[in-house]
Design a protein around this motif. Structure first.
Motif, PDB file in Angstrom:
ATOM      1  N   LEU A 114       0.819  -1.205   0.000  1.00 38.48           N
ATOM      2  CA  LEU A 114       0.000   0.000   0.000  1.00 38.48           C
ATOM      3  C   LEU A 114       0.855   1.257   0.000  1.00 38.48           C
ATOM      4  CD1 LEU A 114      -2.840  -1.041   2.497  1.00 38.48           C
ATOM      5  CD2 LEU A 114      -2.991  -0.809   0.007  1.00 38.48           C
ATOM      6  N   LYS A 115       1.959   1.212   0.776  1.00 37.21           N
ATOM      7  CA  LYS A 115       2.847   2.383   0.811  1.00 37.21           C
ATOM      8  C   LYS A 115       3.500   2.621  -0.541  1.00 37.21           C
ATOM      9  CE  LYS A 115       3.918   1.955   5.761  1.00 37.21           C
ATOM     10  NZ  LYS A 115       4.967   1.654   6.757  1.00 37.21           N
ATOM     11  N   VAL A 116       3.957   1.533  -1.177  1.00 34.49           N
ATOM     12  CA  VAL A 116       4.585   1.678  -2.500  1.00 34.49           C
ATOM     13  C   VAL A 116       3.572   2.178  -3.516  1.00 34.49           C
ATOM     14  CG1 VAL A 116       5.657   0.414  -4.392  1.00 34.49           C
ATOM     15  CG2 VAL A 116       6.360  -0.044  -2.036  1.00 34.49           C
ATOM     16  N   THR A 117       2.353   1.598  -3.445  1.00 30.04           N
ATOM     17  CA  THR A 117       1.310   2.015  -4.387  1.00 30.04           C
ATOM     18  C   THR A 117       0.962   3.479  -4.197  1.00 30.04           C
ATOM     19  OG1 THR A 117       0.379  -0.218  -4.405  1.00 30.04           O
ATOM     20  CG2 THR A 117      -1.046   1.570  -5.170  1.00 30.04           C
ATOM     21  N   LEU A 118       0.867   3.905  -2.932  1.00 30.44           N
ATOM     22  CA  LEU A 118       0.561   5.303  -2.639  1.00 30.44           C
ATOM     23  C   LEU A 118       1.663   6.217  -3.146  1.00 30.44           C
ATOM     24  CD1 LEU A 118      -1.443   7.228  -1.312  1.00 30.44           C
ATOM     25  CD2 LEU A 118      -0.187   6.949   0.841  1.00 30.44           C
ATOM     26  N   ALA A 119       2.900   5.778  -2.962  1.00 31.69           N
ATOM     27  CA  ALA A 119       4.029   6.582  -3.424  1.00 31.69           C
ATOM     28  C   ALA A 119       4.028   6.692  -4.944  1.00 31.69           C
ATOM     29  CB  ALA A 119       5.337   5.973  -2.916  1.00 31.69           C
ATOM     30  N   LEU A 120       3.785   5.542  -5.608  1.00 34.16           N
ATOM     31  CA  LEU A 120       3.752   5.569  -7.072  1.00 34.16           C
ATOM     32  C   LEU A 120       2.600   6.422  -7.580  1.00 34.16           C
ATOM     33  CD1 LEU A 120       4.538   1.824  -7.919  1.00 34.16           C
ATOM     34  CD2 LEU A 120       6.055   3.800  -8.168  1.00 34.16           C
ATOM     35  N   ALA A 121       1.448   6.321  -6.908  1.00 32.47           N
ATOM     36  CA  ALA A 121       0.313   7.139  -7.308  1.00 32.47           C
ATOM     37  C   ALA A 121       0.622   8.616  -7.138  1.00 32.47           C
ATOM     38  CB  ALA A 121      -0.919   6.752  -6.499  1.00 32.47           C
ATOM     39  N   LEU A 122       1.302   8.940  -6.051  1.00 28.73           N
ATOM     40  CA  LEU A 122       1.670  10.333  -5.814  1.00 28.73           C
ATOM     41  C   LEU A 122       2.625  10.828  -6.891  1.00 28.73           C
ATOM     42  CD1 LEU A 122       1.473  12.814  -3.987  1.00 28.73           C
ATOM     43  CD2 LEU A 122       3.398  11.898  -2.644  1.00 28.73           C
TER      44      LEU A 122
ATOM     45  N   VAL B 247       0.322  16.117 -13.446  1.00 28.15           N
ATOM     46  CA  VAL B 247       0.106  17.555 -13.289  1.00 28.15           C
ATOM     47  C   VAL B 247       1.205  18.335 -13.992  1.00 28.15           C
ATOM     48  CG1 VAL B 247       0.024  19.437 -11.609  1.00 28.15           C
ATOM     49  CG2 VAL B 247      -1.202  17.297 -11.147  1.00 28.15           C
ATOM     50  N   THR B 248       2.435  17.859 -13.822  1.00 26.23           N
ATOM     51  CA  THR B 248       3.564  18.534 -14.493  1.00 26.23           C
ATOM     52  C   THR B 248       3.401  18.480 -15.997  1.00 26.23           C
ATOM     53  OG1 THR B 248       5.022  17.916 -12.659  1.00 26.23           O
ATOM     54  CG2 THR B 248       6.055  18.559 -14.750  1.00 26.23           C
ATOM     55  N   ALA B 249       3.052  17.289 -16.541  1.00 33.72           N
ATOM     56  CA  ALA B 249       2.878  17.139 -17.987  1.00 33.72           C
ATOM     57  C   ALA B 249       1.759  18.029 -18.497  1.00 33.72           C
ATOM     58  CB  ALA B 249       2.585  15.682 -18.323  1.00 33.72           C
ATOM     59  N   VAL B 250       0.654  18.115 -17.734  1.00 36.67           N
ATOM     60  CA  VAL B 250      -0.479  18.930 -18.157  1.00 36.67           C
ATOM     61  C   VAL B 250      -0.097  20.399 -18.217  1.00 36.67           C
ATOM     62  CG1 VAL B 250      -2.758  19.771 -17.465  1.00 36.67           C
ATOM     63  CG2 VAL B 250      -2.251  17.318 -17.378  1.00 36.67           C
ATOM     64  N   TYR B 251       0.604  20.884 -17.187  1.00 41.48           N
ATOM     65  CA  TYR B 251       0.933  22.308 -17.165  1.00 41.48           C
ATOM     66  C   TYR B 251       2.059  22.656 -18.141  1.00 41.48           C
ATOM     67  CZ  TYR B 251      -2.386  23.521 -13.584  1.00 41.48           C
ATOM     68  OH  TYR B 251      -3.563  23.763 -12.915  1.00 41.48           O
ATOM     69  N   VAL B 252       2.972  21.712 -18.378  1.00 40.97           N
ATOM     70  CA  VAL B 252       3.991  21.954 -19.410  1.00 40.97           C
ATOM     71  C   VAL B 252       3.323  22.013 -20.777  1.00 40.97           C
ATOM     72  CG1 VAL B 252       5.956  20.933 -20.611  1.00 40.97           C
ATOM     73  CG2 VAL B 252       5.905  20.969 -18.115  1.00 40.97           C
ATOM     74  N   THR B 253       2.391  21.077 -21.024  1.00 41.88           N
ATOM     75  CA  THR B 253       1.663  21.077 -22.301  1.00 41.88           C
ATOM     76  C   THR B 253       0.824  22.334 -22.441  1.00 41.88           C
ATOM     77  OG1 THR B 253       1.561  18.655 -22.251  1.00 41.88           O
ATOM     78  CG2 THR B 253       0.020  19.786 -23.713  1.00 41.88           C
ATOM     79  N   ARG B 254       0.202  22.760 -21.331  1.00 42.85           N
ATOM     80  CA  ARG B 254      -0.610  23.970 -21.363  1.00 42.85           C
ATOM     81  C   ARG B 254       0.216  25.169 -21.793  1.00 42.85           C
ATOM     82  NH1 ARG B 254      -1.462  28.361 -18.310  1.00 42.85           N
ATOM     83  NH2 ARG B 254      -3.589  29.226 -18.136  1.00 42.85           N
ATOM     84  N   SER B 255       1.433  25.254 -21.278  1.00 47.05           N
ATOM     85  CA  SER B 255       2.279  26.399 -21.619  1.00 47.05           C
ATOM     86  C   SER B 255       2.708  26.377 -23.087  1.00 47.05           C
ATOM     87  CB  SER B 255       3.514  26.428 -20.717  1.00 47.05           C
ATOM     88  OG  SER B 255       4.321  25.281 -20.952  1.00 47.05           O
ATOM     89  N   ASP B 256       2.698  25.174 -23.689  1.00 49.99           N
ATOM     90  CA  ASP B 256       3.125  25.058 -25.089  1.00 49.99           C
ATOM     91  C   ASP B 256       1.972  25.194 -26.073  1.00 49.99           C
ATOM     92  OD1 ASP B 256       5.737  24.640 -24.307  1.00 49.99           O
ATOM     93  OD2 ASP B 256       5.561  22.443 -24.303  1.00 49.99           O
TER      94      ASP B 256
ATOM     95  N   ALA C 127       2.867   9.570  -9.892  1.00 44.40           N
ATOM     96  CA  ALA C 127       2.109   9.645 -11.142  1.00 44.40           C
ATOM     97  C   ALA C 127       1.293  10.918 -11.215  1.00 44.40           C
ATOM     98  CB  ALA C 127       1.208   8.419 -11.276  1.00 44.40           C
ATOM     99  N   VAL C 128       0.656  11.262 -10.098  1.00 38.90           N
ATOM    100  CA  VAL C 128      -0.142  12.486 -10.071  1.00 38.90           C
ATOM    101  C   VAL C 128       0.737  13.704 -10.294  1.00 38.90           C
ATOM    102  CG1 VAL C 128      -1.543  13.990  -8.604  1.00 38.90           C
ATOM    103  CG2 VAL C 128      -1.975  11.516  -8.638  1.00 38.90           C
ATOM    104  N   ILE C 129       1.895  13.721  -9.604  1.00 39.47           N
ATOM    105  CA  ILE C 129       2.817  14.844  -9.794  1.00 39.47           C
ATOM    106  C   ILE C 129       3.272  14.916 -11.243  1.00 39.47           C
ATOM    107  CG2 ILE C 129       5.075  15.743  -9.168  1.00 39.47           C
ATOM    108  CD1 ILE C 129       4.636  14.559  -6.371  1.00 39.47           C
ATOM    109  N   GLY C 130       3.597  13.725 -11.820  1.00 37.87           N
ATOM    110  CA  GLY C 130       4.016  13.688 -13.220  1.00 37.87           C
ATOM    111  C   GLY C 130       2.920  14.140 -14.155  1.00 37.87           C
TER     112      GLY C 130
END
Length: 720
Positions: free
Chosen positions: A25-33, A40-49, A35-38
């Motif tokens: 559960l801890k590993v899954t939570l970490a990976l999910a976190l 969000v980052t991908a969305v906002y980088v794409t938004r800027s482009d 993934a979410v950070i990634g």
């Protein structure tokens, strides 16, 4: 007491499964976190482009293609068509509501990707065993339309999600819907609702009715399937589904839905098409193999000669038997396609019978039999015995059901003697004949049964025309081509180069074949193809008159004609030497009018005169009725007239018996020999003006009671 306290303070050992579950559960939570950070980052980088809203409004989608004839005239403009850009507040409410209801009912509430829609599509996939619903939102479709392709791959789908989320972060829902309705593809080359409204209804999209809006909204799912120009009933049926969805979404009442009357919606008439579309439909797919450019607008310059195309269209329409179809292909000496007719009416049938249909060629296939024989050492003057022959249980017969003994190859070819063709095929080898056909460009399978010499293998008209063109080119391979050059943004990105390096047969073999082909036109089965200048060609007719062919060349132009029914039903009176030969002549006369008369290397030589049965062998009497068994042998018909004492010209390619319904031939005057002087005049060798098809030798007059322009058989129309 102390012992009791000690027992209470000892920790209870944890279960190993609980420990592993906790780690998981801890590993899954970490990976999910992560993934979410990634994400969000991908969305906002794409938004800027992402481009600005105004930039997206001005950027076109799709590739415009303009196709030109040889003289520069625009034949057709293909690709995207854009109407007027409609701002959000000018788009009719019914159009906005119809689109949201049928494409993305939760458009106003999801962030660009709809988890509920994805879950529903997965459930339907599990229930039905295949993908039926895509789950794409309007925002995802917009992202795909502007930035991506339609490939169904996970990588593309993931990028689509990122772009959709980014678009939702940068633009409002109203802006996204405005972009979508002005840019999405609605079929028929129309991008955006205004182009679609003008194409399908004849007016702009700023005042669409409910029924019209429903028709347009229903096109997005499958533009080619639901296009009103392709299937009116399917388009209206899909519009009914859209209106049902609008009722379920609560944007219209049931009363409004009932009043819409989708079945009564009026469509704008489709623009008139002509036979040149057969040519462009064949030519344009070749761009995929010629160029790599997929975005820039293209100018495509082709070989089509519009005057020849009009002549070809007229020749087919005026000569094709009632209820039948006709096709014509004409190649210039380098392989340039100057005219192509794939049917009698492009609007009613876009099926191209010149390039797609495969039919038996009958005696026209004997071209390859005689080419193989000539290459093996035979000459036109060589003699062969016309006698009964049986090969592997197959016994072909001549049309006259008689044999003439020793004849020259020229005579056998001119009168299309089946027994001689069979003997030649057996001598050189049926595999050799099949190889010769493939060598000359036949792309369809060729069987090696003995009967193959009579044209029992299906072929395409364009392939047969190519083969005759290669003979006309002295044995050098001719490859049909349609596109001469392509330009993009004013720069030439493709230019056709003619390859003359591939020699198929020695020049003397091609010259001897031309010698035989001349005889067939001037004194044999192809007489109605005469045009007042040297012509070489061959007729072909299949069993029961299902197909009629004429292929020939003159003055650097090679033309093939086919006529028949799509369902391969018999056509009474159809023979290669009648309607197809007349269509050939009707086309070639105007097509070659401005070309100098070109003599062939070998002069026309008459066949053996002793085989001439009567006047009708020279003056247009067609082969008699056409019924044969599976071996090509004639099936006797009741009340058939007595067979001629000597072979009649046979262009059938299959042994056939007289038709009981055919009227008896008119009595012929006393037989007199044709002379070489007349042949020279007909072929333009007398240095005088070319004669027309009615120019006959003075020693062979027509019967006095027959007008010179009268039909000579039941279905013939006077020559025009």
């Amino acid at each position: 007491m102390a012992r009791a306290r000690s027992s209470r303070s000892t920790p209870t050992p944890r279960s190993p499964w609980r420990r592993r579950l906790g780690i998981f559960l801890k590993v899954t939570l970490a990976l999910a976190l992560v993934a979410v950070i990634g994400l969000v980052t991908a969305v906002y980088v794409t938004r800027s482009d992402l481009p600005s809203f105004d930039e997206l409004k001005s950027s076109p989608n799709g590739q415009m293609i303009r196709v030109h004839a040889a003289d520069g005239t625009v034949l057709v403009s293909l690709g995207p068509s854009y109407g007027q850009w409609l701002p959000y507040d000018q788009i009719p409410t019914v159009m906005r509501d119809a689109t949201v209801a049928v494409e993305d009912r939760r458009f106003r509430s999801h962030p660009g990707v709809d988890p509920i829609g994805i879950a529903r599509s997965v459930q339907v996939r599990y229930q039905r065993g295949r993908w039926v619903q895509g789950g794409s939102t309007i925002t995802q479709q917009l992202a795909r339309t502007i930035f991506l392709s339609s490939q169904k791959k996970f990588g593309r789908k993931f990028r689509e999600w990122i772009l959709a989320l980014a678009l939702e972060r940068k633009f409002s829902k109203d802006q996204i819907l405005e972009l979508y309705l002005n840019k999405v593809y609605y079929g028929g080359g129309a991008y955006g609702i205004d182009a679609a409204a003008r194409k399908f209804f004849g007016h702009g999209a700023d005042h669409l009715s409910l029924a019209e809006a429903a028709v347009i909204a229903g096109l997005v799912k499958a533009p080619s399937n639901y296009s009103p120009t392709a299937d009116v009933d399917a388009a209206k049926g899909r519009a009914g589904v859209v209106i049902e969805q609008m009722v379920k979404a609560g944007v219209i009442s049931q009363g409004e839905a009932d009043a819409a009357e989708v079945s009564q919606v009026r469509l704008a008439p489709e623009a008139k098409q002509n036979s040149a579309r057969y040519f462009t439909d064949w030519a344009l797919p070749q761009l995929d193999t010629l160029i790599d450019e997929q975005q820039a607008p293209l100018e495509v310059w082709t070989t089509l000669d519009l005057s020849m195309q009009r002549a070809a269209d007229t020749a087919i329409r005026q000569n094709v038997p009632a209820g039948a179809q006709g096709a014509l292909v004409s190649l210039d000496r380098d392989g340039a396609v100057r005219a192509m007719v794939g049917g009698t009416d492009y609007v009613s049938s876009i099926y191209n019978r010149a390039t797609q249909a495969v039919r038996q060629p009958g005696s026209a296939f004997k071209l390859f039999v005689y080419l193989a024989a000539l290459e093996a050492g035979h000459k036109p003057e060589d003699t062969v015995v016309d006698e009964p022959v049986t090969i592997d249980g197959w016994s072909p017969r001549n049309d006259s059901r008689r044999n003439s003994g020793s004849v020259t190859l020229r005579t056998a070819f001119a009168y299309s003697l089946n027994t001689v063709a069979a003997k030649l095929g057996q001598e050189v080898g049926f595999q050799t004949v099949a190889d010769m056909a493939r060598r000359f460009g036949i792309t369809t399978p060729v069987n090696t049964h003995p009967s193959m010499v009579l044209g029992t293998s299906d072929v395409r008209l364009i392939d047969m025309t190519r083969a005759f063109a290669s003979v006309a080119a002295n044995g050098v391979a001719i490859a049909p081509y349609a596109i001469t050059r392509v330009t993009a943004n004013g720069q030439t990105i493709y230019s056709h180069e003619v390859d003359r390096s591939h020699v198929l047969v020695a020049p003397y073999v091609a010259a001897q074949m031309t010698d035989l082909l001349q005889t067939a036109v001037n004194t044999g089965t192809g007489r109605q193809a005469q045009i007042g200048r040297p012509v070489a060609g061959k007729t072909g007719t299949t069993s029961s008159a299902k197909d009629g062919w004429f292929l020939g060349f003159s003055s650097g132009l090679t033309t093939g004609v086919w006529m028949g029914k799509d369902n391969a039903r018999p056509i009474p009176g159809l023979h290669g030497g009648t309607a197809p030969a007349r269509a050939f002549a009707a086309f070639m006369k105007p097509a070659t009018a401005n070309r100098p008369i070109e003599q062939f290397e070998t002069q026309v030589t008459l066949p053996d005169m002793e085989l001439e049965p009567d006047q009708e062998s020279y003056y247009g009497q067609p082969d008699n009725g056409l019924f044969v068994d599976e071996d090509g042998n004639p099936v006797a018909q009741p009340d058939q007239r007595e067979p001629a004492a000597r072979p009649l010209p046979d262009d059938t390619g299959d042994e056939q018996a007289p038709d009981a319904a055919a009227p008896a031939a008119a009595p012929a005057p006393d037989r007199q020999e044709l002379n070489q002087d007349w042949l020279n005049r007909v072929t333009g060798r007398d240095n005088g003006p070319p004669r027309d098809r009615h120019d006959v030798p003075p020693t062979r007059p027509l019967p006095r009671d027959v007008p010179r322009d009268a039909p000579r058989y039941p279905d013939e129309r006077p020559y025009q």
